[in-house]
Write a protein that holds these residues in place. Structure first.
Motif, PDB file in Angstrom:
ATOM      1  N   ASP A  33      -4.184 -22.559 -11.335  1.00 14.18           N
ATOM      2  CA  ASP A  33      -5.124 -23.306 -12.181  1.00 14.18           C
ATOM      3  C   ASP A  33      -6.266 -22.399 -12.657  1.00 14.18           C
ATOM      4  N   LEU A  34      -6.770 -21.584 -11.748  1.00  8.14           N
ATOM      5  CA  LEU A  34      -7.892 -20.716 -12.128  1.00  8.14           C
ATOM      6  C   LEU A  34      -7.489 -19.766 -13.263  1.00  8.14           C
ATOM      7  N   ASP A  43      -7.207 -21.716 -16.470  1.00 13.14           N
ATOM      8  CA  ASP A  43      -8.542 -22.041 -17.005  1.00 13.14           C
ATOM      9  C   ASP A  43      -9.192 -20.821 -17.646  1.00 13.14           C
ATOM     10  N   GLU A  74      -3.816 -23.729  -6.785  1.00 13.67           N
ATOM     11  CA  GLU A  74      -5.203 -23.668  -7.217  1.00 13.67           C
ATOM     12  C   GLU A  74      -5.488 -22.315  -7.894  1.00 13.67           C
TER      13      GLU A  74
END
Lengths: 310, 545
Positions: free
Chosen positions: B356-357, B360, B353
């Protein structure tokens, strides 16, 4: 260092108003020597006109206050601060926007002589519900709110009265133990958060500077030697709607102890050494919620304590 | 003056001439690799046959370590595996609590001042049949001297009763998830997590800031580099206050300093604006052997500490999701300002996660500030899946994976933290290469020992301490692994134009080996004997370091 140090955590997501609150408290310190510890990526968040000197990460602030950044290691920073033997009346810890204040409060108990008076979490009225649903930060924001003793629903002037009601109701569901207090610019009266060593000798004080919820204070003279823990627990009961209680009473052995309540959090500590006698027990709440008789009854229900409205 | 080194074999990693017998060096730079008669054309030379029976390969590049590895060796080594100290002494691994206590008792007897703390490191009780160490074990070493033993993970510390007493924690009523209590209601002496450890640190000789190395630590670290065949090593998280920078500049400039250090400024304590300004200022101070001017951002915690941020379905044992150490807005501001300033950023993400951050936020930042060749690098990135590697490729990111984890904690990852399926794809080196993501692999020393050939062995074999092969399909070839610990890591540090292969114009940095890593076989890659290094043409035999 043997004196105990009260500490208040100020948490909440980025932009919720933590820094505004800290500056308001510094302006209202009124002789209290505050140490502000900041954990964030930003510059030290103190209004320029309050700063007297800067030395590395330590700011000297008018009125004998200081502010420093603690990087990643709060415990070590507090230990260093205490070792430096600097006179401090109250510790304010502004946690980072992604930190969990509940976890930090739990860790603070590992440092001798620190008393956590409470956790204040700020919530941006416009965005808090979006934040709480955010893919990355949602669980962090919810955990912050759930740990709060008082949630300051800040910037309510930017939303409608209906939205204020809806958001307040949502917050009460989300953070069941927290008291929710609407505000416009996070400018809570310092009395709500800070304590002072000589508080019991002062006369009445007025909540001031708070521009949304009208706060009110009731004070009691407390008589008798009783169980201060039970008294504190009684005053923390949700039915009394108190935001803050502080004062000095006698325990069963006649020793002076300080009683602290913030929302549902109740604590009892040895009284500051300078204190010679019990003083006024000060209770603060929202004006239309506070009921002096109910509070007096709650105190009387913990005999041998008895309360006389001051 | 030209020196031509003769070697048994030179692995150049220059595909145009992959193997050679001679390499010519002038003023610390390589003139070329090939046959002697080819190199003689450069002019008068001195033939050096020191390496006539050795194998040369490009100096190894450690893309994620901490100079603190050099500091740890001041303390008593308590690890389970054999480990070599900066002097070359091999400390045998300790296989039980009894053996740990015995080594500490020796150190206690040898120490002169009985009030000074006794400090140990690298303890790993997960190998002791789940028996946890307690303060009573350490009280057998001393009841008068405070004792603290840091675990290999760096996330847990064991202390004795004296240390607890000095910290005011030998008392009942402590209620903290990081402090288990015994039958008497007192702390067992196992302190889990930074909050629980910090109050003990000053009493047991582990002060704050140990991760920022001092001068003896830097010197010891450089000697460890020589023993590991490393010529360039990143010091991945340092606050880099000016006095420390001045010290590093002075020490690394010494003629006999044997390593090139790449310290990254950690994003902490200052705002993104100040951070980028400071790092630009640091970059201007760079020298050949001290390369400054990069940023490290810590995004989440660690998997074995359950503080890494995992995507659904989260931890295998049901532990709650981990902790963020930076908010998306802050991360994005750092990334944007760094792109604009041309400063490279390395982001620590252990959980998927957290990865992913970063993907992004960097995608948003790149739309605003399109930046070719930024080489922003994900560090650890242990749980990345194939889709995330494809995004890294699309965004121009690099990755530095952590295969040593398979060996040291792979069995725990399989059984406890992420479960079998994700344990088998952790540190997915083969997927990274297949998707064309520029890749390095690392030790995170002192978390695991500095040693790129060992790390390469881990990536090739993916074997756990118990012998399980953790994800057959993610194993990579020896050739890929060797390229990764040289040119691959150099690329992530923006140094592939200077180091990482033996070819004309590059710095004369060599790992000098007794064995040929391309012939010894993948199973034995970690056993390649290292003679020493050459850094900028200067020769550093491990035996004399």
């Amino acid at each position: 260092m043997s004196s105990r140090l009260p500490a208040t955590l100020i948490g909440g997501y980025l932009g919720a108003g933590k820094t505004t609150l800290v500056n308001a408290l510094l302006r209202g310190a009124d002789g209290r020597r505050l140490a502000v510890l900041v954990n964030d990526f930003g510059e030290l968040p103190i209004d320029a006109d309050l700063i007297e000197a800067r030395e590395g990460n330590l700011l000297s602030i008018s009125g004998g206050c200081i502010c420093c950044s603690f990087g990643s290691d709060l415990i070590a920073a507090i230990m260093e601060l205490r070792a430096a033997d600097r006179p401090i009346d109250h510790l304010l810890i502004e946690t980072s926007g992604v930190a969990l204040p509940g976890t930090i409060a739990q860790s603070l108990q590992l440092i001798p002589d620190i008393d956590v008076n409470g956790i204040v979490v700020l919530a941006d009225a416009e965005s808090v519900r979006d934040r709480a649903a955010d893919r990355y930060m949602g669980d962090t924001v919810l955990a912050q709110l759930a740990a709060a003793d008082i949630i300051v629903l800040n910037k309510v002037d930017l939303i409608s009265p209906e939205q204020i009601s809806a958001t307040t109701a949502w917050l009460k569901q989300t953070a069941t133990r927290a008291r929710v207090l609407p505000a416009q610019r996070a400018n809570l009266p310092p009395e709500l958060i800070l304590t002072r060593q000589d508080e019991q000798t002062k006369g009445r004080f007025f909540a001031s500077g708070h521009d949304t919820a009208q706060l009110a204070t009731v004070g009691f003279e407390i008589d008798g030697n009783g169980d201060p823990e039970a008294l504190a627990q009684a005053l923390a009961d949700a039915s009394l709607h108190l935001l803050r209680v502080k004062g000095i009473v006698r325990d069963r052995h006649g020793a002076l102890v300080a009683v602290h309540v913030m929302g549902r959090r109740a604590s009892v500590e040895p009284a500051p050494r300078a204190v010679q006698s019990p003083g006024r027990l000060v209770c603060i709440g929202v004006a239309h919620e506070i009921d002096a008789k109910a509070v007096a009854d709650a105190i009387a229900a913990r005999p041998p304590y008895s309360a006389k409205l001051a | 003056m030209i020196t031509i080194h003769e070697a048994r074999r030179i692995l150049t990693f220059n595909p145009a001439r992959p193997a050679a017998t001679h390499v010519a060096v002038r003023d610390g730079r390589i003139l070329g690799a090939g046959r002697l008669e080819e190199l003689a054309g450069w002019g008068d030379y001195r033939l050096d046959r020191t390496f006539a029976d050795k194998v040369l390969m490009p100096g190894l590049v450690e893309g994620h370590s901490h100079v603190a590895e050099g500091v740890q060796w001041r303390f008593v080594y308590c690890g389970y595996f054999d480990r070599t100290d900066p002097d070359g002494k091999v400390w045998s691994g300790l296989k039980s609590i009894e053996e740990v206590v015995a080594r500490l008792q020796q150190a206690n007897a040898a120490a002169s001042d009985p009030s000074l703390p006794l400090t140990g490191w690298a303890l790993d009780p997960i190998y002791f049949d789940n028996r946890r160490m307690t303060r009573k074990d350490l009280d057998r070493v001393s009841t008068t001297r405070p004792i603290g033993i840091m675990h290999a993970s760096g996330h847990i510390m064991n202390v004795n009763s004296k240390a607890l007493e000095l910290a005011g924690m030998l008392r009942r009523g402590i209620n903290h998830p990081g402090i288990p209590l015994d039958d008497e209601g007192l702390p067992t002496g196992e302190m889990k997590g930074p909050e629980a450890m910090t109050p003990l640190g000053p009493h047991v000789g582990l002060d704050r800031g140990l991760l920022s190395a001092d001068e003896p630590g830097l010197r010891a670290f450089a000697r460890l580099c020589v023993r590991a065949g490393v010529t360039t090593a990143a010091d991945l998280a340092n606050l880099l206050p000016q006095p420390a920078v001045d010290m590093m500049l002075r020490v690394t400039a010494e003629q006999d300093f044997p390593a090139r250090i790449v310290p990254l400024r950690i994003a902490r304590e200052i705002s993104p604006v100040e951070l980028v300004d400071r790092v630009l200022e640091l970059g201007r101070l760079s020298t050949d052997r001290l390369r400054l001017g990069k940023i490290k951002v810590v995004v989440d915690g660690s998997i074995q500490g359950f503080s890494a941020r995992l995507k659904a379905p989260g931890y295998y044992n049901g532990a709650p999701n981990g902790l963020w150490y930076v908010a998306p807005e802050q991360l994005r501001e750092i990334l944007e300002r760094s792109l604009v300033a041309g400063v490279q950023v390395h982001c620590h993400t252990n959980g998927d996660e957290a990865t992913d951050l970063v993907l992004d936020m960097l995608e948003l930042a790149l739309r605003k500030h399109p930046s070719p060749n930024h080489r922003f690098t994900l560090q650890h990135c242990q749980l990345a899946n194939a889709a995330q590697f494809r995004r890294m490729r699309a965004l121009g990111m690099c990755v530095n994976l952590f295969p040593n984890h398979h060996f040291y904690w792979g069995d725990q990852h399989y059984a406890l933290t992420v479960g079998p399926e994700r344990a088998e794809r952790m540190n997915a080196c083969a997927t990274a290469l297949a998707n064309g993501v520029p890749m390095a692999i690392h030790s995170d020393a002192p978390v695991t020992p500095l040693g790129p050939l060992f790390t390469a062995w881990c990536a090739v074999n993916r074997r756990t301490a118990s012998g399980r092969v953790l994800g057959e399909h993610e194993r990579i070839s020896v050739a890929d692994a060797l390229r990764t610990i040289t040119l691959g890591a150099a690329f992530t540090l923006g140094l592939d134009d200077e180091i990482g292969s033996i070819e004309c114009g590059k710095r004369a940095d060599f790992a000098v080996l007794e064995d040929d890593p391309t012939e010894i076989g993948g199973e034995r890659l970690k056993d390649v004997r290292i003679w020493g290094t050459v850094l900028g043409g200067r020769i550093f035999p491990a035996a004399d370091i």
